[in-house]
Design an enzyme around this catalytic site. Structure first.
Site, PDB file in Angstrom:
ATOM      1  N   LYS A 111       0.822  -1.221   0.000  1.00 49.00           N
ATOM      2  CA  LYS A 111       0.000   0.000   0.000  1.00 49.00           C
ATOM      3  C   LYS A 111       0.846   1.256   0.000  1.00 49.00           C
ATOM      4  O   LYS A 111       0.479   2.262  -0.604  1.00 49.00           O
ATOM      5  CB  LYS A 111      -0.950   0.005   1.205  1.00 49.00           C
ATOM      6  N   LYS A 194      -4.311 -10.391  -6.834  1.00 48.56           N
ATOM      7  CA  LYS A 194      -5.532 -10.493  -6.017  1.00 48.56           C
ATOM      8  C   LYS A 194      -6.602  -9.524  -6.519  1.00 48.56           C
ATOM      9  O   LYS A 194      -6.278  -8.405  -6.912  1.00 48.56           O
ATOM     10  CB  LYS A 194      -5.147 -10.147  -4.574  1.00 48.56           C
ATOM     11  N   LYS A 197     -10.021  -3.722  -4.279  1.00 45.85           N
ATOM     12  CA  LYS A 197     -10.772  -2.476  -4.470  1.00 45.85           C
ATOM     13  C   LYS A 197      -9.905  -1.405  -5.109  1.00 45.85           C
ATOM     14  O   LYS A 197     -10.405  -0.481  -5.731  1.00 45.85           O
ATOM     15  CB  LYS A 197     -11.219  -1.928  -3.110  1.00 45.85           C
TER      16      LYS A 197
END
Ligand code: TYM
Length: 332
Positions: A111, A194, A197
């Protein structure tokens, strides 16, 4: 009765990874476990977010839980920030968590990317807050998707090391429950990544509220390979897109992967894509109409559910927080 706790971030629409990896599996606990399902708004602010939509996103996730089969009469649905206790326990845990443990967290690395120095302290501490969410309820089992495994191991490590120092009765060690037909749903655009969102491509994920047309379009565009579909699971090796689409078909039709594979063995992808579209529409249609109904007509009901759930969460977590302070030496 064993206690189950899990949560999802209110960061916009949920996708079928969130559904199959988490909510779908929670439904099965409601009659046999003491269930607490949280909407983790404090986690949602660890990255740049819009204060204007945070509240709306929280109510959407509450509606999604109910629409996907969580019954508020059986399970508490609550907002993480409502009992202030999670943030408070987070601090106590943070003071006992070596930075070296957090440095190993792959989700932070993903992230934060190359801009590690600009990432917030909150993003770095994210797994410690998650440990607080779990330990403050002395939860026995935590059903999550596979991507949360490392965070749950950290929660156990924190609990174990604090128990060694302050007494074995301090925290229960939570059991990660990574289960169900699809604990790791992959992107429709890349079978090695994966479903997420935050993927810039909207075609990488199917959302719970996608229309039948949107579902059909996304599956039609899903990446494939040039070979016919194989017969055995072993033959899926090196064919991530085939594996993902077949796994999804099995999950959406309540069949084992092996059974799903028998249906399509030797056929090309278009037959699978057509059947998968139909299965997703069948499964998600009723969920999305229930979500829309709750959001359009039943806001007051949603708020009552969250208030009741919050009260239950507050009662349990305040008692446990008090005990933790005491055991850590805060006597007055
Ligand atoms: P979040 O919002 O990122 O994900 C919510 C749940 O969805 C699962 N999930 C997936 N499962 C299968 N395939 C995928 N592609 C996929 N993407 C997401 C996640 O594993 C998760 O179960 N940190 C948590 C939220 C959290 C939490 C907690 C969970 C905060 N505190 C305490 C359990 C207990 C998270 O990633 O949320």
């Amino acid at each position: 009765m064993k206690r189950v706790l899990s949560g999802i971030q209110p960061t916009g629409d949920l996708h079928i990874g969130n559904y199959l990896g988490a909510i779908h599996n929670w439904v099965g606990y409601q009659d046999t476990h003491d269930c607490l399902f949280c909407i983790v708004d404090l986690h949602a602010i660890t990255v740049l977010y819009d204060p204007e939509t945070l509240g709306e996103n929280v109510e959407f996730v509450a509606a999604a839980y109910i629409g996907a089969g969580i019954d508020p009469k059986k399970a508490a649905i609550f907002v993480q920030s409502h009992p202030r206790t999670h943030s408070e326990l987070h601090w106590l845990l943070a003071c006992h968590t070596p930075m070296g443990w957090l440095n190993r967290m792959t989700q932070f690395k993903e992230k934060a990317g190359k801009k590690k120095d600009q990432a917030s302290l909150g993003l770095y501490a994210y797994p410690v807050l998650m440990a607080a969410d779990i330990l403050i309820y002395q939860a026995d089992e935590v059903p999550v998707g596979e991507d949360q495994k490392q965070h749950l191991e950290l929660a156990r490590d924190i609990a174990q090391s604090m128990n060694q120092r302050y007494g074995e009765t301090l925290f229960k060690l939570p059991e990660p429950m990574i289960q169900g037909p699809a604990p790791r749903v992959m992107s429709l655009r890349d079978g090695t990544a994966k479903m997420s969102k935050s993927d810039p491509s909207a075609y990488s994920r199917i959302l719970l509220r996608d229309s039948a047309d949107e579902i059909a379009q996304k599956i039609r565009k899903a990446k494939t390979d040039p070979h016919p579909l194989p017969e055995t699971v072993a033959d899926l090796e090196g064919r991530p897109e085939a594996k993902n689409l077949l796994t999804l078909y099995g999950a959406m039709t309540n069949q084992k992967l092996e059974e799903a594979m028998k249906i399509f063995a030797g056929q090309n992808f278009s037959a699978l894509k057509e059947a998968l579209t139909e299965a997703c529409v069948q499964k998600l249609g009723p969920i999305s109409s229930e979500i829309n109904k709750l959001l359009q007509d039943d806001r007051a009901y949603l708020r009552t559910v969250l208030k009741d759930g919050g009260e239950k969460a507050r009662t349990i977590s305040e008692k446990n927080l008090e005990k933790t302070y005491h055991q850590l030496g805060f006597k007055v």
